[in-house]
Scaffold this motif. Structure first.
Motif, PDB file in Angstrom:
ATOM      1  N   GLU A  64       0.837  -1.205   0.000  1.00 21.63           N
ATOM      2  CA  GLU A  64       0.000   0.000   0.000  1.00 21.63           C
ATOM      3  C   GLU A  64       0.866   1.248   0.000  1.00 21.63           C
ATOM      4  O   GLU A  64       0.547   2.236  -0.658  1.00 21.63           O
ATOM      5  N   ARG A  65       1.990   1.195   0.747  1.00 25.91           N
ATOM      6  CA  ARG A  65       2.850   2.384   0.808  1.00 25.91           C
ATOM      7  C   ARG A  65       3.465   2.694  -0.558  1.00 25.91           C
ATOM      8  O   ARG A  65       3.519   3.857  -0.974  1.00 25.91           O
ATOM      9  N   ARG A  66       3.910   1.649  -1.241  1.00 28.27           N
ATOM     10  CA  ARG A  66       4.514   1.896  -2.564  1.00 28.27           C
ATOM     11  C   ARG A  66       3.467   2.351  -3.567  1.00 28.27           C
ATOM     12  O   ARG A  66       3.759   3.134  -4.475  1.00 28.27           O
ATOM     13  N   GLU A  78       1.030   4.253  -2.756  1.00 28.76           N
ATOM     14  CA  GLU A  78       0.859   5.668  -2.416  1.00 28.76           C
ATOM     15  C   GLU A  78       1.998   6.504  -2.997  1.00 28.76           C
ATOM     16  O   GLU A  78       1.790   7.624  -3.461  1.00 28.76           O
ATOM     17  N   LEU A 131       3.380  11.063   3.490  1.00 27.38           N
ATOM     18  CA  LEU A 131       3.609   9.633   3.272  1.00 27.38           C
ATOM     19  C   LEU A 131       3.926   8.908   4.570  1.00 27.38           C
ATOM     20  O   LEU A 131       3.889   7.671   4.623  1.00 27.38           O
ATOM     21  N   VAL A 140       6.705   8.477   6.104  1.00 28.90           N
ATOM     22  CA  VAL A 140       7.993   7.773   6.167  1.00 28.90           C
ATOM     23  C   VAL A 140       9.108   8.751   5.816  1.00 28.90           C
ATOM     24  O   VAL A 140       8.869   9.850   5.299  1.00 28.90           O
ATOM     25  N   ASP A 184      11.663   2.922  -1.843  1.00 28.05           N
ATOM     26  CA  ASP A 184      10.425   2.561  -2.546  1.00 28.05           C
ATOM     27  C   ASP A 184      10.509   2.929  -4.029  1.00 28.05           C
ATOM     28  O   ASP A 184      10.062   2.168  -4.901  1.00 28.05           O
TER      29      ASP A 184
END
Length: 338
Positions: A4-6, A8, A35, A37, A45
């Motif tokens: 999900e983070r990547r 985003e 984000l 992070v 990422d």
């Protein structure tokens, strides 16, 4: 599958690149987007996204840009269709409501789409093969010459001259008009031929040649008009995106001149769902640097044709998809009410 983070991070890269026209770096991403992070994590990422082919480094700068594969994932998973504002919807309705006939509807739709999206707009005329007969009119122009007027449920009007071997009486003309309409009104064009094939036999012998000539003209019209027609507008908008086309804009302009190419881009108008073709998904090489957003339109929930836009792959996909869908909906309403 990307985390999900990547996803985003990819969404942020697409949004920033579309908005700024500049390759996007990790520092800019962390400054503009929440984000959650560190820049180092974002860099990691981005490296994985590049390894997977979703983004690329265009030159020696630190920034990255989306690839066709990245845009594809963005459209499929990340991009909601942006709804139009109330003033925008009202403007669409007011502009299209003033149309006086089908040609005017198509012309206004092309201009409207080009203005809303600032891309090239393409609108396909409703296909006769997916239309039904609203009315057939027969007019006497001279003792041995008639005019056949075919009106479709989408407002399309086709006119043809019929030369008769002998004069055709007004009473016979009225009789033929009535019988013809009783058989074909409300029927699909593809169903018409068998419905009228025995019609000449129901007339007096001296009138049968003329009746057959009228029917031949009617059926020939259906065959001739099976060839699809398009209207295109807003080509000048492409000049705003000169740097989005790697070498030259010329192949794009040449492709847009080919009606067969455009029809293939829009695809068969047998469904009303949204279609987005990105970059190299377009079979025609001259359009490999463009994206095509199209949707079917029609009355009664059935698509009779398609409309859409052509622009660079660096496109505001949510906004473009929302505008295309909204315009198609209004055109369908107009056809249903016409």
């Amino acid at each position: 599958m990307l985390s999900e983070r990547r996803l985003e991070v990819l969404r942020a890269i697409v949004q920033d690149y579309v908005g700024t026209e500049e390759p996007v770096g990790s520092k800019a991403l962390t400054e503009r987007h929440r984000l959650g992070v560190s820049p180092a994590t974002v860099r990691n990422d981005m490296a994985l996204l590049e390894e997977e082919g979703y983004i690329a480094q265009p030159h020696t700068s630190a920034g990255r840009i989306p690839t066709d594969k990245g845009y594809r994932l963005f459209v499929d998973k990340l991009a909601g269709v942006k709804p139009l504002s109330t003033p925008e919807r009202r403007a669409i309705q007011n502009f299209l409501d003033g149309a006086v006939d089908l040609d005017d509807v198509v012309g206004r739709t092309v201009r409207l789409l080009a203005q809303l999206t600032r891309q090239v707009a393409v609108v396909q005329y409703p296909s006769l093969t997916r239309s039904t007969v609203r009315h057939v009119e027969l007019l006497s122009l001279a003792p041995a010459r008639l005019m056949l007027v075919l009106i479709t449920d989408t407002g399309r009007v086709e006119q043809r001259l019929v030369d008769c071997q002998t004069p055709f009486a007004d009473t016979s003309l009225a009789d033929l008009r009535a019988r013809l309409n009783s058989r074909v009104v409300g029927r699909r064009f593809t169903d018409v031929p068998p419905l009228v094939q025995d019609l000449p036999e129901s007339f007096e012998t001296e009138d049968r040649v003329t009746v057959k000539a009228v029917l031949d003209t009617l059926l020939e019209t259906l065959v001739e008009e099976a060839e699809e027609r398009l209207m295109i507008g807003g080509t000048a908008n492409l000049t705003r995106f000169g740097h989005d086309f790697p070498l030259t804009i010329r192949p794009v302009l040449e492709a847009l001149e080919e009606q067969v190419v455009l029809l293939k881009l829009l695809g068969e108008a047998n469904e009303s769902g949204m279609a987005v073709k990105i970059g190299h998904e377009n079979a025609y090489e001259g359009l490999n640097s463009t994206s095509v957003v199209s949707v079917g339109y029609g009355s009664g929930g059935e698509a009779v044709a398609k409309l859409g836009v052509v622009g660079p792959t660096r496109m505001d996909y949510p906004g473009t998809m929302g505008a295309v869908r909204a315009v198609a909906r209004y055109v369908g309403q107009i056809l249903a009410e016409s």
